[in-house]
Design a protein around this motif. Structure first.
Motif, short mmCIF file in Angstrom:
data_model
loop_
_atom_site.label_atom_id
_atom_site.label_comp_id
_atom_site.label_asym_id
_atom_site.label_seq_id
_atom_site.Cartn_x
_atom_site.Cartn_y
_atom_site.Cartn_z
N LEU A 206 29.89 33.74 30.26
CA LEU A 206 30.30 35.05 30.75
C LEU A 206 29.54 35.33 32.04
O LEU A 206 28.70 36.22 32.12
N ILE A 207 29.83 34.54 33.06
CA ILE A 207 29.11 34.64 34.32
C ILE A 207 30.06 35.00 35.45
O ILE A 207 31.24 34.64 35.45
N GLY A 208 29.50 35.69 36.43
CA GLY A 208 30.22 35.94 37.67
C GLY A 208 31.45 36.80 37.47
O GLY A 208 31.79 37.25 36.37
N ALA A 209 32.11 37.06 38.57
CA ALA A 209 33.34 37.85 38.56
C ALA A 209 34.23 37.33 39.67
O ALA A 209 33.97 37.56 40.85
N GLN A 210 35.26 36.61 39.30
CA GLN A 210 36.20 36.05 40.27
C GLN A 210 37.44 36.93 40.30
O GLN A 210 38.20 36.97 39.33
N PRO A 211 37.65 37.69 41.39
CA PRO A 211 38.80 38.61 41.41
C PRO A 211 40.12 37.86 41.33
O PRO A 211 40.30 36.80 41.94
N ARG A 212 41.05 38.41 40.59
CA ARG A 212 42.37 37.80 40.43
C ARG A 212 43.28 38.27 41.57
O ARG A 212 44.18 39.09 41.37
N THR A 213 43.04 37.76 42.76
CA THR A 213 43.80 38.21 43.93
C THR A 213 44.41 37.07 44.72
O THR A 213 44.99 37.31 45.78
N GLU A 214 44.31 35.85 44.22
CA GLU A 214 44.82 34.71 44.99
C GLU A 214 46.32 34.80 45.21
O GLU A 214 46.85 34.27 46.20
N TRP A 215 47.02 35.50 44.34
CA TRP A 215 48.48 35.61 44.44
C TRP A 215 48.92 36.49 45.60
O TRP A 215 50.09 36.46 46.00
N LEU A 216 48.00 37.25 46.17
CA LEU A 216 48.37 38.17 47.25
C LEU A 216 48.49 37.49 48.61
O LEU A 216 49.08 38.05 49.53
N ARG B 165 58.39 51.63 44.13
CA ARG B 165 58.07 52.38 45.33
C ARG B 165 56.58 52.29 45.65
O ARG B 165 56.19 52.33 46.81
N THR B 166 55.74 52.21 44.63
CA THR B 166 54.31 52.04 44.83
C THR B 166 53.80 50.96 43.88
O THR B 166 54.42 50.69 42.84
N VAL B 167 52.66 50.38 44.23
CA VAL B 167 52.07 49.32 43.41
C VAL B 167 50.58 49.63 43.25
O VAL B 167 49.91 50.02 44.21
N ILE B 168 50.08 49.47 42.03
CA ILE B 168 48.65 49.58 41.76
C ILE B 168 48.16 48.23 41.28
O ILE B 168 48.60 47.73 40.24
N ILE B 169 47.27 47.64 42.05
CA ILE B 169 46.71 46.32 41.68
C ILE B 169 45.45 46.56 40.86
O ILE B 169 44.46 47.10 41.35
N ALA B 170 45.50 46.18 39.60
CA ALA B 170 44.37 46.36 38.68
C ALA B 170 44.18 45.08 37.87
O ALA B 170 44.02 45.12 36.66
N THR B 171 44.21 43.95 38.57
CA THR B 171 44.16 42.65 37.91
C THR B 171 42.76 42.26 37.46
O THR B 171 42.60 41.25 36.77
N GLY B 172 41.74 43.04 37.84
CA GLY B 172 40.40 42.77 37.36
C GLY B 172 39.81 41.49 37.90
O GLY B 172 40.21 40.99 38.95
N ALA B 173 38.87 40.97 37.14
CA ALA B 173 38.17 39.75 37.54
C ALA B 173 38.03 38.82 36.33
O ALA B 173 37.93 39.28 35.19
N ALA B 174 38.02 37.54 36.60
CA ALA B 174 37.88 36.52 35.55
C ALA B 174 36.46 35.97 35.57
O ALA B 174 35.77 36.02 36.59
N TYR B 175 36.02 35.48 34.42
CA TYR B 175 34.71 34.81 34.40
C TYR B 175 34.78 33.55 35.25
O TYR B 175 35.78 32.82 35.24
N ARG B 176 33.70 33.31 35.96
CA ARG B 176 33.67 32.14 36.84
C ARG B 176 33.52 30.88 35.98
O ARG B 176 32.79 30.84 35.00
N ARG B 177 34.25 29.85 36.36
CA ARG B 177 34.17 28.57 35.65
C ARG B 177 32.89 27.84 36.03
O ARG B 177 32.38 27.97 37.15
N LEU B 178 32.39 27.06 35.09
CA LEU B 178 31.18 26.28 35.37
C LEU B 178 31.46 25.16 36.37
O LEU B 178 30.60 24.81 37.19
N GLY B 179 32.65 24.58 36.28
CA GLY B 179 32.99 23.50 37.19
C GLY B 179 32.24 22.21 36.90
O GLY B 179 32.09 21.36 37.79
N ILE B 180 31.76 22.05 35.68
CA ILE B 180 31.05 20.83 35.26
C ILE B 180 32.01 20.01 34.42
O ILE B 180 32.37 20.41 33.30
N PRO B 181 32.48 18.86 34.91
CA PRO B 181 33.53 18.10 34.20
C PRO B 181 33.22 17.84 32.73
O PRO B 181 34.10 17.98 31.87
#
Length: 801
Positions: free
Chosen positions: A494-504, A360-376
């Protein structure tokens, strides 16, 4: 130097055995160091009585001898659990003595024993704990039994045991040491506080284990569940397969609809689940990784309220998880929510394993992930020297290594301090010119006091090299652009904060960075007439009615553990309010398309809530007779007992108050009293004078609930009827006219001593409409006639579940 086993003093040969490299029974050691004889004796006596059977209790009266003795102890293979040292007049250098232990025994906990009332000495101990030169402190025992002392010591030993190697292994992981998947499993079991042993597949011991399991050619890593009866071995299992094999999840029947679905098992999600389930809401938590979120990777959180000596993130998460579990929360592990949609009056959550949850109700508390460096080049080395988080599980492997930590927040600071217990050198890489804006002061002070931690400002990682394992990093000065290559054995990111919301997707409004907008931050026009019932979004409510967000995933949230816990807990009163409001709007006792008139107001019709399972107090209403029914009744002369309407007064039909309720009582109490007094209105008494101040009716209570309030939060005085009372000499006909004109059901009646009672519309009807003379009602009140008008249904209260 003396030692003891059990309550007896140890023989000198035990220490000699340790010096010769022969473990004395293989027991871990608790060491006492102090020049003060009284301190040594009281600590030795108390520790020996309680812990002598499981630990060797060793006493050192010369601090200068402690360091060489500890080296011999380590060489003998005896683990050192605690070193408890005196501080005071005879141990003026006690803090320095304990501080020096870290370089010799990084796992040992350093504990200062403080005398009760030594306020000056304890201040320096507090400072040392804040700076990280001590781990803990304890008041010395002053009486037997010393339960407070032993409570602290037991907690310290529990902390030490949770970090030691060896001992009970509920799970064994056999894999390659520098494998990303092996590292992920080590971190996973560490965060769930599952005792797990890791065995490098290249060693003879690991090869023997694989042979005994018949898995010599199996795909690595292999996970053995040693706690299970059949001890199953899983070859390269997924996290979901491991969770299912543990057998801790209860299947959710198809069609079950939860009151609350919490997405995310971090601090905010766990707090929400504890409060929801403890208040009777059916609750489910979906967690795709590890309970505790980012906070669960913190080795020590010292600024969480209520834990003066600090607590690890994993333990804090485990305590909250067990609390929610005990209250009845259901958990779905290693599954991820992939979509959210409205369906048939509730929300439908599609999970990554193909399952579906309804709530009946939903609480989104997925937090945030550390940002990837993106360096191959560095992404290829993940698990082989490059780690995202994971400082707790990998720290012991960093002994003697050159370690870098990228990040300027609290998580980075805590990771650096934990790694410094083993690493030769730890360097924190910060993009900004200061830590003051992103890190707590106590951590900055600890880092400044640590001899093997350095901080480099205005620098970022732009590359790295390594063959099979990280060997170097390329660092770039953010101001000048100059690059530098430095040797590196490990990098913890342990850098940045990428919210886990892409699934929405587009279902929920978010800011440009992906954080969820709630309450006043939502775009103009959210809610209103588009929502049923029409209203504004609640403070933590998203752009979907009944969907809330809490913790790091929310736009504008404070990125601290305690703040996330507070937000998670704060969502539950909002959930209750939403459930009551939707129940009131969607469930009416009157037929579809009709309304029940508010009998204490001349305004528009109101909706009356019906009993639900959401802790709602419900007062059923009775349809009020129209005035024309009263006037066009059977002519009065036909009645032999009915008084003439023109001369009859309300005194003849006055209902004395059966009970009263105070102005400062909750309307929930008023509803309860109404039920048990079989009435639909109560006299309200003034709190100071005790005199009647007005009345409260079932309609007052109904309106309070329909407005979305909690009946246990609204005072009677806030909703009571305070209209002028009519005197006892008012005619019944005039009372009927007043009640009809104002759409009232009750009127207070006043006399010489104030309010005397209440006139109910049913009493008026009975007085004005004569009875059926052929069928008199037995036991009727003298002077009053029976009538076909039904009596009101007693007020009822739906009890909390």
């Amino acid at each position: 130097m003396t030692a003891s086993a059990g309550a007896a003093t140890a023989a000198p040969e035990e220490l000699d055995a340790a010096r010769r490299g022969k473990p004395a029974g293989g027991q871990a050691v608790i060491a006492i160091v102090s020049r003060d004889r009284d301190v040594r004796e009281v600590l030795h006596r108390e520790l020996s009585k309680r812990y002598g059977g499981d630990y060797q209790i060793v006493v050192c009266d010369q601090p200068a001898e402690l360091a060489p003795w500890m080296r011999d102890l380590r060489a003998a293979g005896l683990p050192l659990a605690l070193v408890i040292g005196g501080v005071g007049a005879q141990d003026h250098d006690g803090i320095e003595v304990l501080s020096a232990i870290r370089s010799i025994a990084p796992r040992a906990l350093r504990v200062a024993a403080v005398g009760w009332g030594d306020w000056q000495g304890v201040r320096s101990v507090f400072d040392a704990v804040t700076l990280g030169t001590l781990d803990h402190w304890v008041n010395r025992p002053v009486q037997a039994p010393a339960e407070e002392f032993h409570r602290s010591i037991t907690e310290f030993l529990r902390e030490w045991n949770s970090q030691r190697d060896g001992g009970f292994e509920a799970v064994r992981v056999i894999g390659r040491r520098w494998s990303a998947r092996s590292q992920e499993l080590r971190d996973l079991f560490s965060r769930y506080r599952v005792p797990a042993g890791f065995y490098d597949a290249t060693t003879e011991r690991a090869q023997q284990m694989l042979h005994e399991l018949g898995l010599e050619s199996a795909e690595l890593p292999v996970v053995v569940l040693r706690f299970a009866a059949e001890q199953p071995a899983l070859a390269n299992p997924s996290n979901q397969q491991i969770a299912d094999a543990f057998g801790v999840m209860t299947p959710i029947p198809p069609g079950e609809v939860f009151d609350v679905a919490v997405i995310g098992g971090g601090p905010a999600g766990l707090a929400a689940s504890v409060y929801a389930s403890s208040e009777g809401l059916s609750t489910v938590v979906v967690e795709h990784e590890a309970i505790g979120g980012q906070a669960g990777t913190s080795s020590m959180i010292r600024n969480y309220p209520g834990f003066a000596q600090g607590i690890s993130g994993a333990r804090l998460a485990q305590e909250a998880w067990q609390q929610a579990w005990a209250f009845g929360t259901r958990f779905v592990y290693m599954r991820q929510a992939e979509s959210l949609a409205r369906n048939d009056g509730h929300y439908r959550l599609q999970l990554s394993d193909g399952g579906v949850l309804a709530a009946r109700t939903v609480i989104i508390a997925t937090g945030a992930a550390y940002r990837r460096l993106g360096i191959p080049a560095l992404e290829e080395l993940q698990g082989r020297g490059v780690f995202y988080g994971a400082a707790v599980s990998e720290a012991p492997a960093m002994r003697g290594r050159n370690v870098f930590v990228a990040g300027g927040g609290n998580s980075a600071g805590q990771a650096a301090l934990h790694l410094a217990r083993w690493a030769r050198q730890v360097t924190i890489l910060v993009r900004e010119g200061s830590l003051a804006d992103s890190m707590s002061d106590y951590l900055i002070r600890q880092i400044g006091a640590a001899p093997n931690i350095d901080v480099r400002y205005r620098v970022q990682v732009t590359g790295g090299t390594g063959t099979g394992h990280l060997q170097s990093l390329i660092l770039q000065d953010t101001a000048s652009g100059v690059r530098q290559s430095v040797p590196a054995d490990a990098l913890f990111v342990l850098i940045g904060a990428q919210p886990r919301t892409e699934w929405l997707g587009e279902a929920v409004a978010r800011d440009p960075r992906g954080f969820i907008l709630t309450g006043p931050e939502l775009p103009d026009g959210t809610g209103g007439r588009r929502w049923r019932p029409a209203r504004r979004p609640l403070p933590l409510e998203t752009s979907l009615p009944g969907v809330f967000a809490a913790g790091d995933v929310r736009h504008g949230s404070v990125k601290r553990v305690a703040s996330a816990v507070g937000e998670g807990a704060a969502t539950i009163p909002l959930v209750h309010r939403y459930l009551r409001t939707t129940a009131a709007a969607g469930r009416q006792r009157t037929p579809a398309g009709q309304h029940t008139r508010d009998q204490d107001s001349a305004s528009s019709p109101v909706t009356v809530p019906t009993p639900t399972e959401h802790n709602v107090i419900t007062i059923p209403q009775v349809r009020r007779p129209e005035m024309k029914q009263i006037i066009t009744g059977v002519p009065v002369p036909k009645s032999r007992v009915h008084p003439p309407p023109a001369t009859a007064t309300v005194a003849a039909i006055l209902r004395p108050s059966l009970t009263t309720v105070g102005q400062h009582d909750h309307v929930a109490a008023a509803a309860y009293l109404m039920k048990h007094a079989s009435t639909t209105a109560l006299i309200v008494s003034d709190a100071q004078t005790g005199q009647p101040a007005g009345i409260i009716t079932e309609t007052n209570i109904t309106n309070a609930i329909a407005d979305g309030n909690d009946a246990n939060d609204v005072w009677v005085g806030a909703v009571m009827t305070t209209r002028p009372a009519i005197p006892t000499t008012t005619s019944i006909t005039d009372a009927a006219k007043i009640m009809t004109a104002r759409h009232l059901r009750h009127l207070p009646v006043t006399g010489g001593t104030g309010i005397l009672g209440i006139v109910d519309i049913t009493d008026v009807c009975q007085a004005l409409i004569p009875p059926d003379e052929d069928a008199p009602e037995p036991g009727r009140r003298p002077g009053l006639s029976s009538t076909a008008v039904a009596r009101p249904v007693p007020a009822v209260m739906q009890p909390a579940r």
